[in-house]
Design a protein around this motif. Structure first.
Motif, PDB file in Angstrom:
ATOM      1  N   UNK A 150       1.604  19.443  10.957  1.00 53.11           N
ATOM      2  CA  UNK A 150       1.213  18.490   9.920  1.00 53.11           C
ATOM      3  C   UNK A 150       2.071  18.684   8.669  1.00 53.11           C
ATOM      4  N   UNK A 151       2.564  17.574   8.121  1.00 55.64           N
ATOM      5  CA  UNK A 151       3.341  17.624   6.879  1.00 55.64           C
ATOM      6  C   UNK A 151       2.888  16.474   5.977  1.00 55.64           C
ATOM      7  N   UNK A 152       3.219  16.608   4.709  1.00 63.21           N
ATOM      8  CA  UNK A 152       2.928  15.565   3.735  1.00 63.21           C
ATOM      9  C   UNK A 152       4.004  14.488   3.833  1.00 63.21           C
ATOM     10  N   UNK A 153       3.572  13.228   3.861  1.00 63.53           N
ATOM     11  CA  UNK A 153       4.516  12.114   3.886  1.00 63.53           C
ATOM     12  C   UNK A 153       4.178  11.125   2.777  1.00 63.53           C
ATOM     13  N   UNK A 154       5.176  10.340   2.431  1.00 64.31           N
ATOM     14  CA  UNK A 154       4.991   9.217   1.514  1.00 64.31           C
ATOM     15  C   UNK A 154       5.544   7.992   2.216  1.00 64.31           C
ATOM     16  N   UNK A 155       4.724   6.957   2.255  1.00 67.25           N
ATOM     17  CA  UNK A 155       5.124   5.739   2.958  1.00 67.25           C
ATOM     18  C   UNK A 155       4.577   4.537   2.202  1.00 67.25           C
ATOM     19  N   UNK A 156       5.307   3.447   2.245  1.00 64.85           N
ATOM     20  CA  UNK A 156       4.817   2.193   1.681  1.00 64.85           C
ATOM     21  C   UNK A 156       4.670   1.196   2.826  1.00 64.85           C
ATOM     22  N   UNK A 157       3.563   0.453   2.798  1.00 63.37           N
ATOM     23  CA  UNK A 157       3.322  -0.594   3.782  1.00 63.37           C
ATOM     24  C   UNK A 157       3.161  -1.900   3.023  1.00 63.37           C
ATOM     25  N   UNK A 158       4.144  -2.774   3.196  1.00 62.73           N
ATOM     26  CA  UNK A 158       4.070  -4.109   2.608  1.00 62.73           C
ATOM     27  C   UNK A 158       3.238  -4.992   3.529  1.00 62.73           C
ATOM     28  N   UNK A 159       2.435  -5.866   2.951  1.00 64.22           N
ATOM     29  CA  UNK A 159       1.585  -6.786   3.693  1.00 64.22           C
ATOM     30  C   UNK A 159       2.068  -8.205   3.439  1.00 64.22           C
ATOM     31  N   UNK A 160       2.562  -8.849   4.503  1.00 66.85           N
ATOM     32  CA  UNK A 160       3.049 -10.224   4.427  1.00 66.85           C
ATOM     33  C   UNK A 160       2.098 -11.105   5.243  1.00 66.85           C
ATOM     34  N   UNK A 179       0.862  -1.177   0.000  1.00 69.48           N
ATOM     35  CA  UNK A 179       0.000   0.000   0.000  1.00 69.48           C
ATOM     36  C   UNK A 179       0.900   1.229   0.000  1.00 69.48           C
ATOM     37  N   UNK A 180       0.829   1.996  -1.066  1.00 70.90           N
ATOM     38  CA  UNK A 180       1.611   3.225  -1.152  1.00 70.90           C
ATOM     39  C   UNK A 180       0.699   4.360  -0.700  1.00 70.90           C
ATOM     40  N   UNK A 181       1.140   5.074   0.324  1.00 71.30           N
ATOM     41  CA  UNK A 181       0.335   6.152   0.878  1.00 71.30           C
ATOM     42  C   UNK A 181       0.997   7.498   0.751  1.00 71.30           C
ATOM     43  N   UNK A 182       0.228   8.488   0.334  1.00 74.06           N
ATOM     44  CA  UNK A 182       0.635   9.898   0.319  1.00 74.06           C
ATOM     45  C   UNK A 182      -0.417  10.600   1.165  1.00 74.06           C
ATOM     46  N   UNK A 183      -0.033  11.107   2.314  1.00 73.46           N
ATOM     47  CA  UNK A 183      -1.025  11.713   3.213  1.00 73.46           C
ATOM     48  C   UNK A 183      -0.364  12.769   4.075  1.00 73.46           C
ATOM     49  N   UNK A 184      -1.193  13.481   4.810  1.00 73.68           N
ATOM     50  CA  UNK A 184      -0.714  14.516   5.721  1.00 73.68           C
ATOM     51  C   UNK A 184      -0.851  14.005   7.150  1.00 73.68           C
TER      52      UNK A 184
END
Length: 152
Positions: free
Chosen positions: A137-147, A49-54
């Protein structure tokens, strides 16, 4: 819970084969350029799951755990706090089996500061509250791998 960094080759070598695949995939691909969404990880049965959020105030975030999946969270850009507790210390308030999400309420045991390149591995009993702002609050980009938990 395990906390490491994409560049920490000594610690990362001791991780399971599936978790190492997540780190290797992140290091070899420009995931920060992906659009937000859910993607298959080629050559595996994992999703990411690639997330771009604040980030938000803690009062706007919620506790979560998962039944079937282990999260391998990688901060690609920005920073956030992730609050942590053991699921047994919290009260379950909502279960969404389809999305493998259980929401909880309760107090924080401690928090982890995730910065660019940091990797946080969370098991089903690891209740976590992601997206908590550090200062503003800032904008972040994060990836969450699901195993799948049975793979580990």
């Amino acid at each position: 819970m395990i906390f490491t960094n994409l560049k920490d080759s000594l610690q990362n070598e001791s991780l399971s084969k599936e978790i190492k695949k997540c780190i290797e995939f992140t290091n070899k691909n420009k995931i920060e350029e992906y659009e937000a969404g859910v993607y298959e990880v080629p050559g595996t049965d994992m999703k990411m799951n690639v997330g771009h959020y604040t980030t938000k105030a803690e009062s706007e975030c919620f506790w979560e755990t998962h039944l079937k999946y282990i999260d391998v969270q990688v901060m690609l850009k920005g920073e956030e706090y992730i609050a942590f507790n053991n699921v047994h210390n919290l009260k379950k308030i909502k279960t969404d089996e389809k999305n493998d999400l259980i929401e909880h309420e309760g107090d924080e045991l401690f928090r982890v500061l995730m910065k660019e390149g940091d990797v946080l591995i969370l098991y089903p009993e690891d209740a976590h509250m992601p997206g908590v702002k550090v200062n503003e609050p800032i904008s972040v980009k994060k990836v969450v791998f699901k195993i799948k938990a049975e793979k580990i």
